[in-house]
Design a protein around this motif. Sequence first.
Motif, PDB file in Angstrom:
ATOM      1  N   ASP A 186       6.783  11.516   6.154  1.00  0.00           N
ATOM      2  CA  ASP A 186       7.062  11.480   4.715  1.00  0.00           C
ATOM      3  C   ASP A 186       6.029  10.635   3.972  1.00  0.00           C
ATOM      4  N   VAL A 187       5.434  11.186   2.924  1.00  0.00           N
ATOM      5  CA  VAL A 187       4.375  10.477   2.201  1.00  0.00           C
ATOM      6  C   VAL A 187       4.907   9.239   1.492  1.00  0.00           C
ATOM      7  N   LYS A 188       6.136   9.285   0.988  1.00  0.00           N
ATOM      8  CA  LYS A 188       6.696   8.116   0.298  1.00  0.00           C
ATOM      9  C   LYS A 188       6.903   6.960   1.276  1.00  0.00           C
ATOM     10  N   GLU A 189       7.401   7.286   2.457  1.00  0.00           N
ATOM     11  CA  GLU A 189       7.612   6.245   3.462  1.00  0.00           C
ATOM     12  C   GLU A 189       6.269   5.710   3.963  1.00  0.00           C
ATOM     13  N   ALA A 190       5.294   6.592   4.126  1.00  0.00           N
ATOM     14  CA  ALA A 190       3.959   6.167   4.563  1.00  0.00           C
ATOM     15  C   ALA A 190       3.345   5.199   3.560  1.00  0.00           C
ATOM     16  N   ASN A 191       3.508   5.479   2.289  1.00  0.00           N
ATOM     17  CA  ASN A 191       2.929   4.621   1.252  1.00  0.00           C
ATOM     18  C   ASN A 191       3.570   3.238   1.239  1.00  0.00           C
ATOM     19  N   VAL A 192       4.869   3.173   1.485  1.00  0.00           N
ATOM     20  CA  VAL A 192       5.543   1.872   1.560  1.00  0.00           C
ATOM     21  C   VAL A 192       5.042   1.084   2.763  1.00  0.00           C
ATOM     22  N   LYS A 193       4.922   1.738   3.911  1.00  0.00           N
ATOM     23  CA  LYS A 193       4.399   1.071   5.107  1.00  0.00           C
ATOM     24  C   LYS A 193       2.991   0.528   4.850  1.00  0.00           C
ATOM     25  N   LYS A 194       2.139   1.366   4.276  1.00  0.00           N
ATOM     26  CA  LYS A 194       0.749   0.985   4.013  1.00  0.00           C
ATOM     27  C   LYS A 194       0.675  -0.200   3.055  1.00  0.00           C
ATOM     28  N   THR A 195       1.478  -0.161   1.988  1.00  0.00           N
ATOM     29  CA  THR A 195       1.473  -1.244   1.004  1.00  0.00           C
ATOM     30  C   THR A 195       1.896  -2.561   1.634  1.00  0.00           C
ATOM     31  N   ALA A 196       2.958  -2.539   2.434  1.00  0.00           N
ATOM     32  CA  ALA A 196       3.425  -3.764   3.088  1.00  0.00           C
ATOM     33  C   ALA A 196       2.362  -4.314   4.035  1.00  0.00           C
ATOM     34  N   MET A 197       1.677  -3.430   4.766  1.00  0.00           N
ATOM     35  CA  MET A 197       0.631  -3.879   5.685  1.00  0.00           C
ATOM     36  C   MET A 197      -0.524  -4.549   4.941  1.00  0.00           C
ATOM     37  N   GLU A 198      -0.824  -4.050   3.758  1.00  0.00           N
ATOM     38  CA  GLU A 198      -1.927  -4.616   2.978  1.00  0.00           C
ATOM     39  C   GLU A 198      -1.634  -6.032   2.510  1.00  0.00           C
ATOM     40  N   HIS A 199      -0.364  -6.428   2.559  1.00  0.00           N
ATOM     41  CA  HIS A 199       0.032  -7.752   2.092  1.00  0.00           C
ATOM     42  C   HIS A 199       0.556  -8.620   3.240  1.00  0.00           C
ATOM     43  N   CYS A 200       0.064  -8.370   4.440  1.00  0.00           N
ATOM     44  CA  CYS A 200       0.560  -9.061   5.631  1.00  0.00           C
ATOM     45  C   CYS A 200      -0.599  -9.627   6.451  1.00  0.00           C
ATOM     46  N   ALA A 201      -0.475 -10.886   6.874  1.00  0.00           N
ATOM     47  CA  ALA A 201      -1.544 -11.523   7.646  1.00  0.00           C
ATOM     48  C   ALA A 201      -1.626 -10.994   9.069  1.00  0.00           C
ATOM     49  N   GLU A 202      -0.474 -10.803   9.727  1.00  0.00           N
ATOM     50  CA  GLU A 202      -0.439 -10.305  11.105  1.00  0.00           C
ATOM     51  C   GLU A 202       0.478  -9.090  11.170  1.00  0.00           C
ATOM     52  N   CYS A 203      -0.090  -7.944  11.517  1.00  0.00           N
ATOM     53  CA  CYS A 203       0.674  -6.689  11.545  1.00  0.00           C
ATOM     54  C   CYS A 203       0.919  -6.244  12.992  1.00  0.00           C
ATOM     55  N   TYR A 204       2.159  -5.903  13.283  1.00  0.00           N
ATOM     56  CA  TYR A 204       2.547  -5.426  14.611  1.00  0.00           C
ATOM     57  C   TYR A 204       3.292  -4.097  14.468  1.00  0.00           C
TER      58      TYR A 204
END
Length: 262
Positions: A186-204
Motif C-alpha cells: 500500500d502506497v499510503k502505508e509505505a509513505n508513513v514508513k518512509k517518513t518515520a525512517m527519515e526522522h530516526c537515528a537508528e532504523c531496524y
Amino acid sequence: MLTEERLQTIQDMVERRKSASIQELVEELDISESTVRRDLALLDQQGRVSKVRGGAMACDSHYSTEDAPVASRRDLNLGEKQAIARYAASLIRPHDFIYLDAGTTTELLIDYLTEKNVVFVTNALSHARKLSQMGYTAYIPGGEFKAATEAVVGEEAMESLRKYNFTKGFWGTNGISVKGGFSTPDVKEANVKKTAMEHCAECYVLCDSSKFSQISCVKFNEIANAVIITTENTKEILGDEYYEYEAAGDIRIARTAGRKLH
C-alpha cells in the motif's frame, strides 16, 4: 549474441538479482526495449522467469499486491518472530524515544520490553493500547485508519511524524530484496514508513525468513538504510547478494529462544 544465449543471460540476471527492470536489461545487454519485452514474454511462457509490469522477477520470488489481515498473520512463523522481537527489545535503552511501526512482529516486541524509561510513538492502535496498559507513554499520529493492518496512514499521519526526532525505530515489512528494497503493498502505508525512517537515528527492520526475496508494490527504503534483524533460519537462504550487508553488520541474527543473542 544468439537468441538462446541472450535468453539465458536475461534469465541468469533476473535470478541473480531476484528482479530486473526492462530499462536495466536494455542497458546491460545493449539491445532494444522491444527485444527485451519479446524475450521476457518468451521466458515467461517457458516458466523461466515471471513477467511483471516493467520487468521480470525470478520464479522463486513472490510478488504481493495486497495486505493479508493481521489476524491471519499473527501465528505465522511465530517462533522466528518471537526471537526477533526479543532481540529488538534488548536494543532499547533508558530515555530512548521510539517509533514502533504497525505489524505482528513489532507488536511482539512489546512483550519483551524491560526498560521502563522510554516513550513511544506508534501508528498501530493495538500497539498503543498494549503499551499504555503496561504503563508506557504512547503517542498516536492522526490520519486514516487502515483495517487490514490496523495502522494509521495518510498525509495527516506523515505530517504528525515530521515533528519528531526518534532515537530508534522498529519497522515491519512485507518483502525484502536487494533490488526491491523494503516493500509493502500500500502506497499510503509505505509513505508513513518512509517518513518515520527519515526522522530516526537508528532504523531496524524486523524480518522473519519468509520475507526475504519477496517484493511488494511499493518500496519504502533501500536495505542499506536500516539494520535487518532476522533469525538463523534466514542464514540458510541468504544468497551472495546479501553478503556485503551481513559482513558490514547490517544484518543481525537473533538466536532462537534459550540461546544467547548476538
